[in-house]
Design a protein around this motif. Structure first.
Motif, mmCIF file in Angstrom:
data_model
loop_
_atom_site.group_PDB
_atom_site.id
_atom_site.type_symbol
_atom_site.label_atom_id
_atom_site.label_comp_id
_atom_site.label_asym_id
_atom_site.label_seq_id
_atom_site.Cartn_x
_atom_site.Cartn_y
_atom_site.Cartn_z
ATOM 1 N N TYR A 60 0.699 -1.120 -0.071
ATOM 2 C CA TYR A 60 0.218 0.042 -0.037
ATOM 3 C C TYR A 60 0.912 1.325 -0.070
ATOM 4 O O TYR A 60 0.578 2.323 0.532
ATOM 5 C CB TYR A 60 -0.961 0.323 1.347
ATOM 6 N N TRP A 61 2.030 1.210 -0.551
ATOM 7 C CA TRP A 61 3.059 2.428 -0.664
ATOM 8 C C TRP A 61 2.431 3.526 -1.155
ATOM 9 O O TRP A 61 2.733 4.803 -0.764
ATOM 10 C CB TRP A 61 4.308 1.991 -1.342
ATOM 11 N N ARG A 62 1.527 3.620 -2.269
ATOM 12 C CA ARG A 62 0.815 4.300 -2.931
ATOM 13 C C ARG A 62 -0.030 5.283 -2.102
ATOM 14 O O ARG A 62 -0.291 6.587 -1.925
ATOM 15 C CB ARG A 62 0.284 4.102 -4.137
ATOM 16 N N THR A 63 -0.656 4.414 -1.128
ATOM 17 C CA THR A 63 -1.654 5.372 0.007
ATOM 18 C C THR A 63 -0.927 5.837 0.914
ATOM 19 O O THR A 63 -1.195 7.020 1.258
ATOM 20 C CB THR A 63 -2.591 4.138 0.598
ATOM 21 N N PHE A 64 0.280 5.250 1.486
ATOM 22 C CA PHE A 64 0.945 5.741 2.425
ATOM 23 C C PHE A 64 1.501 7.101 1.921
ATOM 24 O O PHE A 64 1.644 8.448 2.577
ATOM 25 C CB PHE A 64 2.124 4.964 2.831
ATOM 26 N N SER A 186 -8.551 -2.498 8.948
ATOM 27 C CA SER A 186 -7.830 -3.789 9.755
ATOM 28 C C SER A 186 -6.440 -3.849 9.441
ATOM 29 O O SER A 186 -5.396 -3.878 10.024
ATOM 30 C CB SER A 186 -8.295 -5.061 9.616
ATOM 31 N N PHE A 187 -5.993 -3.788 8.002
ATOM 32 C CA PHE A 187 -4.591 -3.753 7.665
ATOM 33 C C PHE A 187 -3.708 -2.511 8.024
ATOM 34 O O PHE A 187 -2.882 -2.743 8.617
ATOM 35 C CB PHE A 187 -4.611 -3.764 5.998
ATOM 36 N N PHE A 188 -4.423 -1.339 8.020
ATOM 37 C CA PHE A 188 -3.887 -0.242 8.503
ATOM 38 C C PHE A 188 -3.476 0.123 9.851
ATOM 39 O O PHE A 188 -2.582 0.389 10.202
ATOM 40 C CB PHE A 188 -4.260 1.226 7.862
ATOM 41 N N LEU A 189 -4.684 -0.489 10.519
ATOM 42 C CA LEU A 189 -4.556 -0.494 11.935
ATOM 43 C C LEU A 189 -3.502 -1.224 12.738
ATOM 44 O O LEU A 189 -2.966 -1.181 13.827
ATOM 45 C CB LEU A 189 -6.036 -0.598 12.544
ATOM 46 N N ALA A 190 -3.314 -2.504 11.811
ATOM 47 C CA ALA A 190 -1.976 -3.603 12.152
ATOM 48 C C ALA A 190 -0.856 -2.868 12.245
ATOM 49 O O ALA A 190 -0.153 -3.157 13.241
ATOM 50 C CB ALA A 190 -2.085 -4.419 11.232
ATOM 51 N N ILE A 191 -0.622 -1.855 11.627
ATOM 52 C CA ILE A 191 0.761 -1.115 11.584
ATOM 53 C C ILE A 191 1.097 -0.423 13.023
ATOM 54 O O ILE A 191 2.143 -1.147 13.684
ATOM 55 C CB ILE A 191 1.032 -0.036 10.563
ATOM 56 N N PRO A 192 0.173 0.345 13.628
ATOM 57 C CA PRO A 192 0.746 0.820 14.847
ATOM 58 C C PRO A 192 0.399 -0.264 15.973
ATOM 59 O O PRO A 192 1.317 -0.165 16.885
ATOM 60 C CB PRO A 192 -0.339 2.177 15.147
ATOM 61 N N THR A 193 -0.670 -1.145 15.920
ATOM 62 C CA THR A 193 -0.879 -2.102 16.857
ATOM 63 C C THR A 193 0.185 -3.223 17.048
ATOM 64 O O THR A 193 0.780 -3.386 18.129
ATOM 65 C CB THR A 193 -2.088 -2.738 16.661
ATOM 66 N N LEU A 194 0.571 -3.586 15.944
ATOM 67 C CA LEU A 194 1.621 -4.683 15.947
ATOM 68 C C LEU A 194 3.034 -3.991 16.436
ATOM 69 O O LEU A 194 3.652 -4.954 17.084
ATOM 70 C CB LEU A 194 1.590 -5.571 14.609
ATOM 71 N N THR A 195 3.284 -2.954 15.828
ATOM 72 C CA THR A 195 4.536 -2.277 15.950
ATOM 73 C C THR A 195 4.734 -2.011 17.488
ATOM 74 O O THR A 195 5.788 -2.339 18.356
ATOM 75 C CB THR A 195 4.707 -0.859 15.274
ATOM 76 N N GLY A 196 3.522 -1.603 18.113
ATOM 77 C CA GLY A 196 3.520 -1.271 19.644
ATOM 78 C C GLY A 196 3.720 -2.552 20.402
ATOM 79 O O GLY A 196 4.466 -2.396 21.456
ATOM 80 N N ALA A 197 2.934 -3.600 20.089
ATOM 81 C CA ALA A 197 2.948 -4.901 20.804
ATOM 82 C C ALA A 197 4.404 -5.350 20.827
ATOM 83 O O ALA A 197 4.922 -6.017 21.751
ATOM 84 C CB ALA A 197 1.935 -5.825 20.296
#
Length: 265
Positions: A60-64, A186-197
């Motif tokens: 999803y680099w284009r979205t970012f 869900s995909f994008f929310l995974a980034i801060p959630t999994l990084t933090g965990a």
């Protein structure tokens, strides 16, 4: 043998992280099934998550890029995109810090995973049948109230076997959000959630990580990255055509088989 184990667990992580089947649950069951030392590999299972996270960034680099450019101009759509994800992320931070020890204890219970797989499968079937969804035009179109509720539902995934992606996707759909937007959220929310965990768990268990473990973690993360790249694309194709029912039935069967095996060994 450790490198083979790292590769196997990396494959499991890459396949299951973004599917509504629970990556943590599958890693716990894989550890039990293959006879690995659960205590030894529990930190590894968390440490390889950045590999799967990177797959989302690449896909999803284009979205970012668009969101980043929009933030520089303070465009309403980009601001709403980031706002919604941060709001949904907050409940996991609060509960994760407050109940970290209890959550860690659940990670050692394969029976909890099996029952959660079954319950989650039934839940998906119910949501698929009853949810009335409509297109909300992307993540930026999700309301603040909906973002809060999705964040709260995500916390159910602190019970291993529930599935973070499954909880957030089904939670979003039950709020009237269409399948595609729910999956993207869900995909994008995974980034801060999994990084933090991951950061929290690595800090808490930093004394358990030694020099040789870094190589294994890198191998597992690399494998999970490559596998997740392929799985996310295939996942969206399956969901578009068949919905989430195939994953629900898989969860129910896998959970039932796991219960029989755990009780009979």
């Amino acid at each position: 043998m450790d490198f083979i184990t790292a590769i196997i667990l990396g494959i499991v992580e890459g396949v299951t992280e973004f599917l509504p089947v629970s990556s943590t649950g599958h890693l716990i069951l894989a550890t039990e099934l293959l006879g690995y030392d659960a205590a030894k590999w529990s930190v590894f299972n968390i440490a390889i998550q950045p590999g799967a996270i990177l797959a989302i960034v690449v896909l999803y680099w284009r979205t970012f890029w668009a969101v980043g450019a929009g933030l520089l101009k303070w465009q309403a759509e980009s601001v709403a995109f980031v706002r919604n994800l941060l709001i949904a992320f907050i409940p996991a931070v609060v509960l994760g810090l407050a109940f970290g020890d209890q959550i860690d204890a659940l990670l050692e219970n394969a029976t909890v995973v099996a029952w959660a797989l079954i319950a989650g499968g039934v839940g998906i079937l119910i949501v698929e049948k009853l949810a009335k969804t409509e297109n909300v035009y992307g993540i930026s179109g999700v309301s603040v109230a909906q973002s809060v509720k999705i964040g709260l539902v995500q916390c159910l995934a602190m019970v291993p076997g529930v599935s973070r992606s499954g909880a957030t996707i089904m939670g979003a759909m039950s709020l009237g959000i269409d399948r595609r937007t729910a999956a993207d959220f869900s995909f994008f929310l995974a980034i801060p959630t999994l990084t933090g965990a991951t950061a929290l768990q690595l800090y808490k268990h930093r004394d358990a990580i030694h020099g040789g473990d870094i190589e294994l973690i890198l191998v597992g993360a690399a494998v999970s990255f490559v596998v997740a790249l392929a799985v996310v694309k295939a996942f969206m194709a399956v969901v578009t055509r068949y919905g989430f029912a195939p994953f629900a039935w898989y969860r129910i069967v896998a959970g039932a088989v796991a219960l029989v095996w755990l009780n009979g060994r």
